[in-house]
Write a protein that holds these residues in place. Structure first.
Motif, short mmCIF file in Angstrom:
data_model
loop_
_atom_site.label_atom_id
_atom_site.label_comp_id
_atom_site.label_asym_id
_atom_site.label_seq_id
_atom_site.Cartn_x
_atom_site.Cartn_y
_atom_site.Cartn_z
N LEU A 258 155.23 -94.40 37.87
CA LEU A 258 154.06 -93.52 38.01
C LEU A 258 154.47 -92.12 38.43
O LEU A 258 153.98 -91.13 37.86
N LEU A 259 155.36 -92.03 39.41
CA LEU A 259 155.77 -90.72 39.89
C LEU A 259 156.48 -89.91 38.81
O LEU A 259 156.25 -88.70 38.69
N ARG A 260 157.30 -90.55 38.02
CA ARG A 260 158.01 -89.83 36.95
C ARG A 260 157.02 -89.25 35.96
O ARG A 260 157.13 -88.09 35.56
N TRP B 44 152.53 -82.98 35.47
CA TRP B 44 152.15 -81.92 36.40
C TRP B 44 152.88 -80.62 36.05
O TRP B 44 152.29 -79.54 36.04
N VAL B 45 154.17 -80.72 35.75
CA VAL B 45 154.94 -79.53 35.36
C VAL B 45 154.37 -78.94 34.07
O VAL B 45 154.20 -77.72 33.97
N ASN B 46 154.05 -79.79 33.10
CA ASN B 46 153.43 -79.30 31.86
C ASN B 46 152.11 -78.60 32.16
O ASN B 46 151.80 -77.57 31.57
N HIS B 47 151.33 -79.17 33.07
CA HIS B 47 150.05 -78.59 33.44
C HIS B 47 150.23 -77.23 34.10
O HIS B 47 149.51 -76.27 33.79
N LEU B 48 151.20 -77.13 35.02
CA LEU B 48 151.45 -75.85 35.68
C LEU B 48 151.85 -74.77 34.67
O LEU B 48 151.43 -73.61 34.77
N ASN B 49 152.65 -75.16 33.69
CA ASN B 49 153.04 -74.21 32.64
C ASN B 49 151.82 -73.76 31.84
O ASN B 49 151.68 -72.58 31.52
N LEU C 263 141.90 -78.05 31.03
CA LEU C 263 143.32 -78.35 31.21
C LEU C 263 143.53 -79.49 32.22
O LEU C 263 144.41 -80.33 32.04
N PHE C 264 142.72 -79.52 33.28
CA PHE C 264 142.84 -80.60 34.26
C PHE C 264 142.45 -81.94 33.65
O PHE C 264 143.12 -82.96 33.89
N GLU C 265 141.37 -81.96 32.87
CA GLU C 265 140.98 -83.19 32.19
C GLU C 265 142.10 -83.66 31.27
O GLU C 265 142.41 -84.86 31.20
N ASN C 266 142.72 -82.73 30.57
CA ASN C 266 143.86 -83.07 29.70
C ASN C 266 145.03 -83.61 30.50
O ASN C 266 145.73 -84.52 30.05
N LEU C 267 145.26 -83.04 31.68
CA LEU C 267 146.33 -83.53 32.56
C LEU C 267 146.10 -85.00 32.92
O LEU C 267 147.01 -85.83 32.80
N ILE D 19 148.43 -88.20 31.85
CA ILE D 19 149.03 -89.14 32.81
C ILE D 19 148.68 -90.57 32.41
O ILE D 19 149.56 -91.43 32.34
N ASP D 20 147.41 -90.82 32.13
CA ASP D 20 146.98 -92.17 31.75
C ASP D 20 147.70 -92.63 30.49
O ASP D 20 148.22 -93.75 30.42
N GLU D 21 147.73 -91.76 29.49
CA GLU D 21 148.37 -92.13 28.23
C GLU D 21 149.87 -92.31 28.42
O GLU D 21 150.47 -93.22 27.84
#
Length: 198
Positions: free
Chosen positions: A113-115, A121-126, A156-160, A164-166
């Motif tokens: 999960l953490l990985r 999260w990094v993709n989201h920040l970018n 973007l947050f919804e996509n994040l 993660i789920d996917e």
């Protein structure tokens, strides 16, 4: 925008790392993904989804077939049936692949999960940085940049969260994404995935 997103993601991470709730987080993710699959299918006049089309979609996404008796246990809540079956199948496959106790299993699920959370999260920040760099352009279209930023940040947050789920489902059930768990090499990961599909 970003601070609220950070609060949510860090709360999830904290619950995995500090509160030892990796399996609870996995349950929540599988339940959200099951709800997503159900909502992606069309409903009949009564507002229900065809069990055959749902089973077919789950098999396409995970390679797992949910037995008919499982559906009948809780017909009013198909998302719970899906999440419970997927989790049970993953844990059974993990136990068949190698001898693990409950503590090791929780640790392995936590690493997985953490990985995925960290990667997404990094993709989201970018993506948020790109949004911030370019949001001023909407003012040329006579729109308020702050309002547009908030709208886009929410999307973007919804996509994040969807990513993660996917990503978790892909890591658990698809052959093309190896599980990211400590102590499982690629050979063992293949055995886990093969056992899941039984």
């Amino acid at each position: 925008g970003a601070n609220k997103h950070r609060t949510v993601i860090y709360a999830i991470r904290r619950s995995i790392i500090c509160e030892d709730r990796a399996e609870n987080v996995l349950d929540e993710i599988l339940l959200r993904r099951a709800d997503f699959w159900i909502s992606s299918l069309s409903t009949d006049e009564a507002g229900t989804v065809s069990r055959e089309s749902l089973s077919s979609l789950i098999f396409e996404e995970t390679g797992v077939r949910i037995p008919e008796p499982e559906w009948e246990k809780n017909e009013s809540d198909p998302a719970s049936v899906i999440a419970d079956c997927l989790k049970a199948r993953f844990i059974a496959a993990l136990n068949e692949a190698e001898e693990t106790d409950e503590s090791q299993r929780k640790t392995m699920i936590g690493f997985l999960l953490l990985r995925i959370i960290e990667r997404e999260w990094v993709n989201h920040l970018n993506a948020m940085e790109l949004l911030m760099d370019n949001i001023y352009l909407v003012s040329y279209g006579q729109k308020d940049p702050l309002v547009e930023y908030r709208k886009e940040a929410y999307v973007l947050f919804e996509n994040l969260m969807d990513s993660i789920d996917e990503g978790v489902v892909a890591a658990l059930f698809r052959n093309d994404v190896p599980p990211a768990v400590s102590g499982i090499g690629e050979g063992q990961a293949h055995i886990v995935r093969k056992n899941i599909k039984k």
